[in-house]
Enzyme design. Structure first.
Site, PDB file in Angstrom:
ATOM      1  N   GLU A 258       0.805  -1.234   0.000  1.00 10.63           N
ATOM      2  CA  GLU A 258       0.000   0.000   0.000  1.00 10.63           C
ATOM      3  C   GLU A 258       0.835   1.279   0.000  1.00 10.63           C
ATOM      4  O   GLU A 258       0.855   2.019   0.985  1.00 10.63           O
ATOM      5  CB  GLU A 258      -1.008  -0.041   1.169  1.00 10.63           C
ATOM      6  CG  GLU A 258      -1.942  -1.245   1.036  1.00 10.63           C
ATOM      7  CD  GLU A 258      -3.122  -1.280   2.007  1.00 10.63           C
ATOM      8  OE1 GLU A 258      -3.194  -0.413   2.894  1.00 10.63           O
ATOM      9  OE2 GLU A 258      -3.963  -2.187   1.855  1.00 10.63           O
ATOM     10  N   GLU A 363      -4.196  -9.014  -1.088  1.00  7.25           N
ATOM     11  CA  GLU A 363      -4.663  -8.920   0.309  1.00  7.25           C
ATOM     12  C   GLU A 363      -6.159  -8.683   0.379  1.00  7.25           C
ATOM     13  O   GLU A 363      -6.708  -7.881  -0.374  1.00  7.25           O
ATOM     14  CB  GLU A 363      -3.932  -7.795   1.053  1.00  7.25           C
ATOM     15  CG  GLU A 363      -4.194  -7.830   2.557  1.00  7.25           C
ATOM     16  CD  GLU A 363      -3.611  -6.632   3.305  1.00  7.25           C
ATOM     17  OE1 GLU A 363      -2.413  -6.342   3.129  1.00  7.25           O
ATOM     18  OE2 GLU A 363      -4.373  -5.994   4.058  1.00  7.25           O
TER      19      GLU A 363
END
Ligand SMILES: *[C@@H]1O[C@H](CO)[C@@H](O)[C@H](O)[C@H]1NC(C)=O
Ligand SMILES: *[C@@H]1O[C@H](CO)[C@@H](O)[C@H](O)[C@H]1NC(C)=O
Ligand SMILES: *[C@@H]1O[C@H](CO)[C@@H](O)[C@H](O)[C@H]1NC(C)=O
Ligand SMILES: *[C@@H]1O[C@H](CO)[C@@H](O)[C@H](O)[C@H]1NC(C)=O
Ligand SMILES: *[C@@H]1O[C@H](CO)[C@@H](O)[C@H](O)[C@H]1NC(C)=O
Ligand SMILES: *[C@@H]1O[C@H](CO)[C@@H](O)[C@H](O)[C@H]1NC(C)=O
Length: 520
Positions: A258, A363
């Site tokens: 991220e 994820e």
């Protein structure tokens, strides 16, 4: 692992396999007041789908899980020559071919490793078998965080000594050597197929960063091509070298978890900010050439590793640059903001622009929103959320899907910032048991049957339906159809394979169904 350990492990497994074959493998259902049940497992007992072999041509297998309590319930039926007359007919179209499948798995976080190791050693083995062995759901991918993340109990990287630009003092943590590595070695040993590991880092060492800390907003000091960016690329190679000493090699690496978390938002936990332009230039000038000239040049490099709504923008910035694009193999997506933009405009749009790069779900977890945070033992809604997202992803060119923590404790941790979430397996250390959540079975409907190398094929329906479906041709020539019914009623339908005939079946309310049949 020492050879004697391996020998002992094989003995132990052989013994247990015999036990499973001889005994019942029904779910020991427990209700915790949610919409459905969990299956309880301990050191000596766990439900298991077992080995699945293809039935003879002319018969099909079906596996059903439902809110009402079915868990991979197996059935076999004949393919019929005549239509059943059902209003809804789903026709498989094998001549229409789409992406190849990479696989399914979960993440060996510090938290997952700690929870697994909190069980007795026989219960640990039982849990690993559930995920990785041919008796279990046969995960073939594992995401491995490089250093600490929020699902750790302390903050660390592998090079915390300030100004160590040559990484002389790089060393793995106890979380790696005593927890994650031994479990990954066991997982590898249990698995009949090669495991594809991929690594993701949350933050670089603090002294390489503008912020001087691991958490919140902050990026690498200087510019791509500079000292900090070069060191951060070299850190990846050092990580691969250290894991290799433990016989663990990596199929893939992401460019970092991220990147927008350390750039746009101010996370309360480990993050490292990159804009797509910075990521592009770091790959082109540092990470790409470093990886390419290392012994790990075959390692797949996966960009983004962040919310899919950043697509196709992020991919366009990185992959329209040939200097960066030559080093990249795939694009990793997280599911957290999936409902905001249709998959067609993110995933399929990206595939259409860059069809030679794979897209991989890296994820996903439930229980992350503050309104329904943490563990819900037995929640069927969460299983449906998983199956819905996986089918939508697969139908939009995604090659595989990775669950977040492989196991969490009863409160959805440990997590040092209390960012608790849910998991497919919840461990209750006090009872030496673990609970397989409905989400576990949702993953199973894909991971157990949808082998690496399978190829998505076309489907057509005779009328509009609320059923969500995806079909595949497996490397063994069989056809696989996965059906999700998220609604309250039951309707009969039939599947038509034009070369064989009709498969009469039905999708009960709130159910997931996997159908499998040989074609020759
Ligand atoms: C790695 O594998 C080799 C060959 O299979 C074996 O000899 C060696 O002991 C293993 N090393 C570790 C650290 O497990
Ligand atoms: C494990 O579970 C099985 C099945 O429920 C039960 O018969 C057995 O007593 C349990 N073992 C332990 C040690 O609790
Ligand atoms: C199948 O359909 C044909 C023609 O519609 C009919 O003659 C035949 O009896 C049917 N077979 C079976 C097994 O129902
Ligand atoms: C760093 O590494 C050097 C040489 O390998 C060693 O002498 C030194 O003790 C290490 N320092 C720390 C703080 O670990
Ligand atoms: C990020 O949040 C922390 C508190 O969690 C705050 O102290 C810090 O100033 C924030 N940084 C930025 C750049 O907004
Ligand atoms: C699944 O549930 C929905 C919801 O009402 C229903 O319309 C549908 O008929 C059910 N089953 C099938 C096979 O479509």
């Amino acid at each position: 692992m020492r050879n004697t350990d391996l020998f002992f492990l094989i003995l132990l497994l052989t013994g247990t396999f015999t036990h499973i074959r001889a005994g019942s493998s029904e779910c020991k259902a427990r209700s915790f007041g949610q919409s459905s049940v969990v299956c309880e497992c301990n050191a000596t007992y766990c439900d298991s789908v077992g080995h699945v072999s293809l039935p003879a041509v002319g018969h099909f297998l079906s596996f059903l899980s439902s809110r009402a309590g079915a868990r991979l319930q197996r059935n076999q039926g004949p393919v019929q020559k005549n239509s059943t007359g059902a209003a809804l007919r789903i026709t498989v179209v094998p001549t229409e071919k789409y992406q190849h499948v990479k696989g399914f798995g979960g993440a060996m976080t510090d938290a997952a490793a700690m929870n697994i190791l909190s069980l007795s050693s026989r219960a640990q083995d039982q849990l690993l078998r559930q995920y990785f062995s041919p008796e279990g759901i046969e995960y073939n991918m594992v995401r491995v965080p490089m250093g600490s993340c929020d699902f750790s109990t302390r903050l660390y990287t592998y090079a915390d000594l300030p100004e160590d630009y040559s990484l002389r003092n790089f060393s793995l943590a106890e979380e790696d050597t005593r927890m994650k590595i031994p479990l990954l070695q066991k997982a590898q040993a249990l698995s009949a197929r090669p495991l594809s590991l991929f690594a993701s880092a949350w933050s670089s060492p603090a002294w390489l960063k503008t912020s001087g800390v691991l958490i919140g907003k902050g990026s690498l000091k200087g510019k791509p091509g500079g000292k900090a960016y070069k060191t951060w690329a070299q850190y990846y190679i050092r990580f691969l070298e250290e894991y290799e000493k433990h016989n663990l090699s990596f199929w893939g690496l992401t460019t970092g978890n991220e990147p927008t978390a350390g750039e746009l938002t101010n996370y309360s936990f480990q993050a490292l900010g990159f804009t797509p332009e910075l990521q592009r230039d770091w790959i082109a000038m540092d990470l790409g050439p470093t990886l390419h000239s290392s012994p790990y040049s075959k390692t797949r490099l996966i960009i983004l590793d962040d919310q899919r709504l950043l697509l196709p923008y992020w991919a366009r910035v990185v992959l329209s640059d040939i200097h960066a694009a030559q080093y990249v193999h795939g694009i990793g997506v997280h599911w957290y903001l999936d409902q905001f933009v249709p998959a067609k405009f993110t995933l399929t749009a990206t595939h259409d622009l860059y069809p030679e790069y794979f897209i991989l779900g890296t994820e996903a977890s439930t229980g992350w929103r503050n309104i329904d945070r943490g563990v819900r033992l037995g929640s069927w809604e969460r299983a449906e959320d998983y199956a819905h997202d996986i089918i939508e992803d697969l139908n939009n060119y995604v090659a595989g899907w990775t669950d977040w923590n492989l196991a969490l404790d009863m409160s959805g941790g440990p997590n040092w910032v209390k960012n608790f979430v849910d998991s497919s397996i919840i461990v209750d250390q006090s009872k030496d048991v673990f609970y397989k959540q409905p989400m576990f079975y949702s993953m199973a409907h894909f991971s157990k049957f949808l082998w690496e190398g399978s190829r998505r094929i076309g489907l057509s329906t005779s009328e509009h339906t609320s059923l969500e479906t995806s079909a595949f041709l497996r490397p063994d020539g069989s056809v696989l159809l996965i059906v999700l019914n998220r609604s309250d009623a039951e309707v009969q339908f039939e599947v038509w394979d034009q070369t064989l005939g009709f498969l009469p079946t039905s999708a009960p309310p709130h159910s997931i169904l996997t159908l499998l049949w040989a074609t020759s």
